[in-house]
Design a protein around this motif. Structure first.
Motif, PDB file in Angstrom:
ATOM      1  N   GLU A   5       0.867  -1.174   0.000  1.00 30.06           N
ATOM      2  CA  GLU A   5       0.000   0.000   0.000  1.00 30.06           C
ATOM      3  C   GLU A   5       0.909   1.230   0.000  1.00 30.06           C
ATOM      4  O   GLU A   5       1.766   1.378   0.854  1.00 30.06           O
ATOM      5  N   ILE A   6       0.696   2.098  -0.989  1.00 33.01           N
ATOM      6  CA  ILE A   6       1.531   3.289  -1.155  1.00 33.01           C
ATOM      7  C   ILE A   6       0.623   4.502  -1.256  1.00 33.01           C
ATOM      8  O   ILE A   6      -0.320   4.520  -2.050  1.00 33.01           O
ATOM      9  N   GLU A   7       0.905   5.519  -0.464  1.00 34.81           N
ATOM     10  CA  GLU A   7       0.173   6.779  -0.585  1.00 34.81           C
ATOM     11  C   GLU A   7       0.918   7.686  -1.538  1.00 34.81           C
ATOM     12  O   GLU A   7       2.142   7.758  -1.506  1.00 34.81           O
ATOM     13  N   GLY A   8       0.189   8.373  -2.410  1.00 33.27           N
ATOM     14  CA  GLY A   8       0.845   9.250  -3.363  1.00 33.27           C
ATOM     15  C   GLY A   8      -0.130  10.205  -4.013  1.00 33.27           C
ATOM     16  O   GLY A   8      -1.288  10.314  -3.598  1.00 33.27           O
ATOM     17  N   TYR A   9       0.360  10.891  -5.041  1.00 28.23           N
ATOM     18  CA  TYR A   9      -0.406  11.929  -5.713  1.00 28.23           C
ATOM     19  C   TYR A   9      -0.963  11.488  -7.053  1.00 28.23           C
ATOM     20  O   TYR A   9      -2.025  11.938  -7.463  1.00 28.23           O
ATOM     21  N   GLU A  10      -0.237  10.654  -7.791  1.00 32.90           N
ATOM     22  CA  GLU A  10      -0.665  10.214  -9.119  1.00 32.90           C
ATOM     23  C   GLU A  10      -0.191   8.788  -9.356  1.00 32.90           C
ATOM     24  O   GLU A  10       0.807   8.362  -8.797  1.00 32.90           O
ATOM     25  N   VAL A  11      -0.897   8.083 -10.217  1.00 35.35           N
ATOM     26  CA  VAL A  11      -0.489   6.748 -10.648  1.00 35.35           C
ATOM     27  C   VAL A  11      -0.454   6.737 -12.169  1.00 35.35           C
ATOM     28  O   VAL A  11      -1.379   7.224 -12.825  1.00 35.35           O
ATOM     29  N   LEU A  12       0.633   6.212 -12.733  1.00 33.97           N
ATOM     30  CA  LEU A  12       0.757   6.057 -14.175  1.00 33.97           C
ATOM     31  C   LEU A  12       0.890   4.582 -14.496  1.00 33.97           C
ATOM     32  O   LEU A  12       1.478   3.829 -13.730  1.00 33.97           O
ATOM     33  N   ASP A  13       0.369   4.175 -15.635  1.00 39.41           N
ATOM     34  CA  ASP A  13       0.530   2.814 -16.125  1.00 39.41           C
ATOM     35  C   ASP A  13       1.372   2.913 -17.385  1.00 39.41           C
ATOM     36  O   ASP A  13       0.888   3.396 -18.420  1.00 39.41           O
ATOM     37  N   ARG A  14       2.631   2.521 -17.301  1.00 42.69           N
ATOM     38  CA  ARG A  14       3.567   2.702 -18.413  1.00 42.69           C
ATOM     39  C   ARG A  14       4.296   1.413 -18.722  1.00 42.69           C
ATOM     40  O   ARG A  14       4.392   0.519 -17.884  1.00 42.69           O
ATOM     41  N   ASP A  15       4.863   1.330 -19.935  1.00 40.36           N
ATOM     42  CA  ASP A  15       5.697   0.204 -20.340  1.00 40.36           C
ATOM     43  C   ASP A  15       7.153   0.552 -20.084  1.00 40.36           C
ATOM     44  O   ASP A  15       7.552   1.711 -20.210  1.00 40.36           O
ATOM     45  N   VAL A  16       7.943  -0.454 -19.746  1.00 38.67           N
ATOM     46  CA  VAL A  16       9.385  -0.289 -19.563  1.00 38.67           C
ATOM     47  C   VAL A  16      10.039  -0.531 -20.914  1.00 38.67           C
ATOM     48  O   VAL A  16       9.764  -1.528 -21.576  1.00 38.67           O
ATOM     49  N   ARG A  17      10.907   0.405 -21.336  1.00 36.25           N
ATOM     50  CA  ARG A  17      11.560   0.327 -22.641  1.00 36.25           C
ATOM     51  C   ARG A  17      13.059   0.121 -22.462  1.00 36.25           C
ATOM     52  O   ARG A  17      13.661   0.714 -21.569  1.00 36.25           O
ATOM     53  N   PRO A  18      13.680  -0.712 -23.310  1.00 35.70           N
ATOM     54  CA  PRO A  18      15.126  -0.911 -23.220  1.00 35.70           C
ATOM     55  C   PRO A  18      15.885   0.342 -23.645  1.00 35.70           C
ATOM     56  O   PRO A  18      15.497   1.017 -24.597  1.00 35.70           O
ATOM     57  N   VAL A  19      16.949   0.656 -22.896  1.00 40.91           N
ATOM     58  CA  VAL A  19      17.825   1.784 -23.218  1.00 40.91           C
ATOM     59  C   VAL A  19      19.237   1.380 -22.819  1.00 40.91           C
ATOM     60  O   VAL A  19      19.509   1.167 -21.637  1.00 40.91           O
ATOM     61  N   GLY A  20      20.135   1.225 -23.794  1.00 45.12           N
ATOM     62  CA  GLY A  20      21.511   0.823 -23.498  1.00 45.12           C
ATOM     63  C   GLY A  20      21.548  -0.490 -22.735  1.00 45.12           C
ATOM     64  O   GLY A  20      20.961  -1.475 -23.160  1.00 45.12           O
ATOM     65  N   ASN A  21      22.227  -0.492 -21.575  1.00 44.91           N
ATOM     66  CA  ASN A  21      22.325  -1.696 -20.744  1.00 44.91           C
ATOM     67  C   ASN A  21      21.242  -1.752 -19.677  1.00 44.91           C
ATOM     68  O   ASN A  21      21.306  -2.588 -18.774  1.00 44.91           O
ATOM     69  N   GLY A  22      20.279  -0.871 -19.751  1.00 43.13           N
ATOM     70  CA  GLY A  22      19.221  -0.824 -18.741  1.00 43.13           C
ATOM     71  C   GLY A  22      17.863  -0.646 -19.374  1.00 43.13           C
ATOM     72  O   GLY A  22      17.622  -1.055 -20.510  1.00 43.13           O
TER      73      GLY A  22
END
Length: 50
Positions: A5-22
């Motif tokens: 359970e996390i309290e916060g201000y906004e929630v985003l639903d995003r995809d993780v994209r490859p970049v270099g070695n991360g």
């Protein structure tokens, strides 16, 4: 899977994209300087690299 359970201000639903070695998750510019948390909610694809 754990439950958190996390309290916060906004929630985003995003995809993780490859970049270099991360990988990156893009968030809005207005978030620059904010503290954020990233929670993985699924297993990575078997063919996604590691």
């Amino acid at each position: 899977m754990d439950r958190h359970e996390i309290e916060g201000y906004e929630v985003l639903d995003r995809d993780v994209r490859p970049v270099g070695n991360g990988a990156h998750v893009l968030v809005p510019k207005r978030w620059i300087g904010a503290d954020v948390k990233v929670v993985r909610i699924s297993e990575p694809d078997a063919d996604s690299g590691e």
